[in-house]
Design a protein around this motif. Structure first.
Motif, mmCIF file in Angstrom:
data_model
loop_
_atom_site.group_PDB
_atom_site.id
_atom_site.type_symbol
_atom_site.label_atom_id
_atom_site.label_comp_id
_atom_site.label_asym_id
_atom_site.label_seq_id
_atom_site.Cartn_x
_atom_site.Cartn_y
_atom_site.Cartn_z
ATOM 1 N N PHE A 8 -23.159 13.836 -27.126
ATOM 2 C CA PHE A 8 -22.220 13.402 -28.167
ATOM 3 C C PHE A 8 -22.210 11.876 -28.285
ATOM 4 O O PHE A 8 -22.258 11.328 -29.390
ATOM 5 C CB PHE A 8 -20.818 13.916 -27.851
ATOM 6 N N ASN A 9 -22.168 11.183 -27.156
ATOM 7 C CA ASN A 9 -22.136 9.720 -27.174
ATOM 8 C C ASN A 9 -23.415 9.138 -27.778
ATOM 9 O O ASN A 9 -23.372 8.143 -28.514
ATOM 10 C CB ASN A 9 -21.945 9.180 -25.754
ATOM 11 N N ILE A 10 -24.542 9.776 -27.469
ATOM 12 C CA ILE A 10 -25.802 9.311 -28.058
ATOM 13 C C ILE A 10 -25.810 9.544 -29.559
ATOM 14 O O ILE A 10 -26.210 8.664 -30.338
ATOM 15 C CB ILE A 10 -27.000 10.008 -27.388
ATOM 16 N N SER A 11 -25.348 10.716 -29.977
ATOM 17 C CA SER A 11 -25.331 11.024 -31.415
ATOM 18 C C SER A 11 -24.429 10.061 -32.179
ATOM 19 O O SER A 11 -24.713 9.700 -33.326
ATOM 20 C CB SER A 11 -24.883 12.468 -31.656
ATOM 21 N N GLU A 12 -23.347 9.605 -31.555
ATOM 22 C CA GLU A 12 -22.434 8.669 -32.195
ATOM 23 C C GLU A 12 -23.101 7.311 -32.437
ATOM 24 O O GLU A 12 -22.694 6.566 -33.335
ATOM 25 C CB GLU A 12 -21.186 8.478 -31.330
ATOM 26 N N ALA A 13 -24.096 7.000 -31.638
ATOM 27 C CA ALA A 13 -24.764 5.696 -31.760
ATOM 28 C C ALA A 13 -25.911 5.708 -32.771
ATOM 29 O O ALA A 13 -26.459 4.660 -33.098
ATOM 30 C CB ALA A 13 -25.300 5.257 -30.391
ATOM 31 N N LEU A 14 -26.258 6.900 -33.276
ATOM 32 C CA LEU A 14 -27.401 7.021 -34.180
ATOM 33 C C LEU A 14 -26.961 7.029 -35.639
ATOM 34 O O LEU A 14 -25.879 7.496 -35.975
ATOM 35 C CB LEU A 14 -28.183 8.298 -33.858
ATOM 36 N N THR A 15 -27.814 6.522 -36.496
ATOM 37 C CA THR A 15 -27.525 6.433 -37.925
ATOM 38 C C THR A 15 -28.086 7.646 -38.665
ATOM 39 O O THR A 15 -28.834 8.460 -38.103
ATOM 40 C CB THR A 15 -28.154 5.175 -38.521
ATOM 41 N N THR A 16 -27.724 7.752 -39.928
ATOM 42 C CA THR A 16 -28.264 8.819 -40.771
ATOM 43 C C THR A 16 -29.774 8.713 -40.873
ATOM 44 O O THR A 16 -30.490 9.720 -40.845
ATOM 45 C CB THR A 16 -27.652 8.747 -42.176
ATOM 46 N N GLU A 17 -30.270 7.488 -40.967
ATOM 47 C CA GLU A 17 -31.722 7.259 -41.023
ATOM 48 C C GLU A 17 -32.385 7.719 -39.728
ATOM 49 O O GLU A 17 -33.473 8.306 -39.752
ATOM 50 C CB GLU A 17 -31.993 5.775 -41.261
ATOM 51 N N ASP A 18 -31.732 7.471 -38.600
ATOM 52 C CA ASP A 18 -32.260 7.934 -37.310
ATOM 53 C C ASP A 18 -32.340 9.459 -37.278
ATOM 54 O O ASP A 18 -33.315 10.029 -36.779
ATOM 55 C CB ASP A 18 -31.375 7.447 -36.159
ATOM 56 N N LEU A 19 -31.307 10.116 -37.795
ATOM 57 C CA LEU A 19 -31.281 11.582 -37.798
ATOM 58 C C LEU A 19 -32.444 12.137 -38.611
ATOM 59 O O LEU A 19 -33.097 13.108 -38.184
ATOM 60 C CB LEU A 19 -29.950 12.083 -38.373
ATOM 61 N N VAL A 20 -32.718 11.545 -39.768
ATOM 62 C CA VAL A 20 -33.847 11.990 -40.595
ATOM 63 C C VAL A 20 -35.150 11.893 -39.812
ATOM 64 O O VAL A 20 -35.967 12.822 -39.816
ATOM 65 C CB VAL A 20 -33.928 11.154 -41.893
ATOM 66 N N ALA A 21 -35.341 10.787 -39.118
ATOM 67 C CA ALA A 21 -36.556 10.594 -38.331
ATOM 68 C C ALA A 21 -36.637 11.593 -37.173
ATOM 69 O O ALA A 21 -37.704 12.174 -36.912
ATOM 70 C CB ALA A 21 -36.607 9.162 -37.805
ATOM 71 N N LEU A 22 -35.525 11.801 -36.479
ATOM 72 C CA LEU A 22 -35.506 12.738 -35.350
ATOM 73 C C LEU A 22 -35.806 14.165 -35.799
ATOM 74 O O LEU A 22 -36.557 14.891 -35.128
ATOM 75 C CB LEU A 22 -34.138 12.686 -34.658
ATOM 76 N N LYS A 23 -35.238 14.570 -36.915
ATOM 77 C CA LYS A 23 -35.488 15.920 -37.434
ATOM 78 C C LYS A 23 -36.959 16.088 -37.803
ATOM 79 O O LYS A 23 -37.569 17.126 -37.529
ATOM 80 C CB LYS A 23 -34.585 16.186 -38.648
ATOM 81 N N PHE A 24 -37.523 15.050 -38.404
ATOM 82 C CA PHE A 24 -38.926 15.130 -38.815
ATOM 83 C C PHE A 24 -39.831 15.258 -37.595
ATOM 84 O O PHE A 24 -40.776 16.066 -37.591
ATOM 85 C CB PHE A 24 -39.280 13.883 -39.619
ATOM 86 N N LEU A 25 -39.564 14.490 -36.552
ATOM 87 C CA LEU A 25 -40.395 14.541 -35.341
ATOM 88 C C LEU A 25 -40.176 15.832 -34.553
ATOM 89 O O LEU A 25 -40.977 16.159 -33.672
ATOM 90 C CB LEU A 25 -40.097 13.329 -34.458
ATOM 91 N N SER A 26 -39.109 16.549 -34.864
ATOM 92 C CA SER A 26 -38.791 17.791 -34.139
ATOM 93 C C SER A 26 -39.201 19.039 -34.900
ATOM 94 O O SER A 26 -38.887 20.154 -34.472
ATOM 95 C CB SER A 26 -37.282 17.854 -33.854
#
Length: 493
Positions: A8-26
């Motif tokens: 949860f703490n890590i997710s709070e530090a990530l941006t919407t742009e980061d989420l897009v990148a993480l989803k793509f790499l996953s």
């Protein structure tokens, strides 16, 4: 800390742009259909946990993801790891889950290098193949979105890169070269060797950022490892954090020179210089290149000497490089302080020789000088010159290029113009040279193999030489000189 509280703490530090990148790499682990309902990073982490990719006692994939999207701050703060640790870890065969040999990571790297204008071009070239309703609305906002839509329509797959290559050839051939190199690796024609430090003549943003391409047949031939080590020595080490100091000396206000030096009453303020320095081009690009920015403005000659001596006496042992950008008025072989007093460029560069600054011995010292080196004056309203004279005479001084750079090794001097000539500056957009330099650094350094600085400066020469002051048909040709002993590459990762 509780495992899920950590996520949860890590997710709070990530941006919407980061989420897009993480989803793509996953996408290899969570199909696109399953990802549609994932709206935050915590939900993505939980989905990866369900698939056995994240466990309380094994956060290696999470660390790798953060490393791949360059969120080193989160990696360090939340998971107590570092860039250097991940580079070492991912060099172990089979350890990487998001492998650079897979198409997914290649596509992510491509998306990182696409500009806003290039994204518009991609959408335009794909308008016949992809639904117009999606391309025009908010669904497709990033290059990753475009790539996902191409995959959905069967235009892109591990074994189908034809459309991708066709568009890259039209928009940016450097991206095409990146794809072709990937295909060579996949076909087994070449293989990537990861070595410590910078190895080889083709450096990529591969597993550790420092990779060497060699032929498959050469891998098994006698002496290959020795050859790899030899090539490794042909490049400057460039992996410290930060890489070094980028010192910016930026002179704008020359009212003191006009009032104190009668012959300089025509010297204008350098309007537009802050588009080069400050929070603009130089600071932006050298921050991306992992340099610590130190800017000083409106300096007299004495101030410039004082600051130069201050940085000469600093301990640079933890750094791999030193960069100094000087933006001022000038004449052949000199730059002016805001008080109109002259400082020989050679005096500034010589301050950082191995004798005068031992902690930079053997390391590259890079100077970019934005100033006129002659007295041919360009008159105009929107375009000014960084010159000091008002007549059109040209003095011959063939000694300039030989005297400005020290005889010692490891120096690069990038001059905005050749001896005897003026350099141009837009009062709103900055100087031709610095703007072109920053644009090419930002474009070429993140490429798959990375461009060395001399190749970049050659491209800058080409671009600036094509520019034209329409009022008086004025031209400008930059000129680098150097005593570098190795290739100098500024890696992004």
């Amino acid at each position: 800390m509780d495992f899920h509280r950590l996520l949860f703490n890590i997710s709070e530090a990530l941006t919407t742009e980061d989420l897009v990148a993480l989803k793509f790499l996953s996408l290899e682990y969570i199909p696109l259909r399953k990802q549609e309902n994932i709206q935050d990073s915590e939900a993505l982490f939980l989905a990866l946990e369900e698939r056995g990719m994240m466990e309380k006692d094994d956060l290696s994939f999470l660390k790798e993801l953060l490393f791949r999207i360059n969120r080193i701050d989160v990696l360090t703060d939340k998971l107590h790891s570092s860039r250097e640790e991940m580079e070492r870890e991912l060099q172990i065969p089979g350890r990487a889950k998001v492998s650079p040999f897979r198409c997914r990571y290649l596509l992510f790297q491509l998306s990182e290098n696409i500009t806003t204008d290039e994204l518009k071009s991609w959408k335009f070239l794909l308008k016949k193949e992809l639904p117009k309703c999606k391309m025009d609305n908010e669904i497709v906002q990033t290059m990753i979105d475009v790539l996902i839509e191409m995959e959905k329509k069967g235009l892109l797959a591990e074994e189908n890169l034809k459309t991708l290559k066709t568009i890259c050839e039209k928009i940016d051939k450097s991206l095409l070269k990146k794809i072709e190199e990937y295909e060579l690796v996949q076909s087994g024609t070449v293989e990537m060797y990861v070595v410590e430090g910078h190895g080889g003549q083709r450096v990529s943003e591969g597993i550790g950022g420092d990779s060497l391409w060699v032929s498959q047949t050469a891998r098994d031939s006698p002496g290959t490892q020795e050859e790899i080590q030899q090539v490794q020595t042909d490049m400057y080490k460039m992996n410290s954090q930060p890489r070094g100091i980028c010192l910016i000396l930026n002179n704008h206000d020359f009212s003191k020179a006009r009032s104190e030096v009668p012959k300089l009453q025509q010297m204008k303020d350098r309007n537009g210089t802050n588009a080069d320095a400050g929070t603009a081009a130089l600071t932006k690009v050298f921050t991306k290149l992992h340099f610590e920015i130190k800017e000083h403005r409106d300096l007299t000659a004495a101030d410039i000497r004082h600051i130069t001596h201050m940085y000469r006496n600093k301990d640079h042992r933890a750094h791999d490089c030193f960069v100094c950008c000087i933006l001022s008025h000038g004449d052949k072989g000199i730059v002016f302080g805001t008080d109109g007093q002259e400082i020989p460029i050679q005096e500034l560069t010589t301050s950082f020789t191995g004798t005068n600054c031992p902690s930079l011995a053997g390391k590259p010292k890079v100077f970019f000088i934005q100033a006129c080196q002659g007295d041919t004056f360009q008159r105009g309203i929107h375009i000014e010159t960084d010159s000091t004279e008002t007549d059109y005479s040209v003095e011959a001084d063939a000694r300039f290029q030989l005297e400005c750079i020290p005889n010692e090794a490891d120096f690069l001097l990038g001059m905005a113009t050749m001896k005897d000539f003026v350099s141009y500056r837009s009062t709103t957009q900055g100087t031709w040279y610095i703007q072109s330099l920053c644009e090419h650094l930002e474009k070429s350094c993140p490429r798959f193999r990375g461009e060395d600085i001399l190749s970049i400066l050659t491209a800058v020469n080409q671009e600036v030489s094509r520019k034209n002051d329409r009022l008086n048909q004025g031209k400008q040709m930059p000129q680098p000189s150097f005593t570098l002993r190795k290739k100098l590459i500024f890696p992004i990762n």
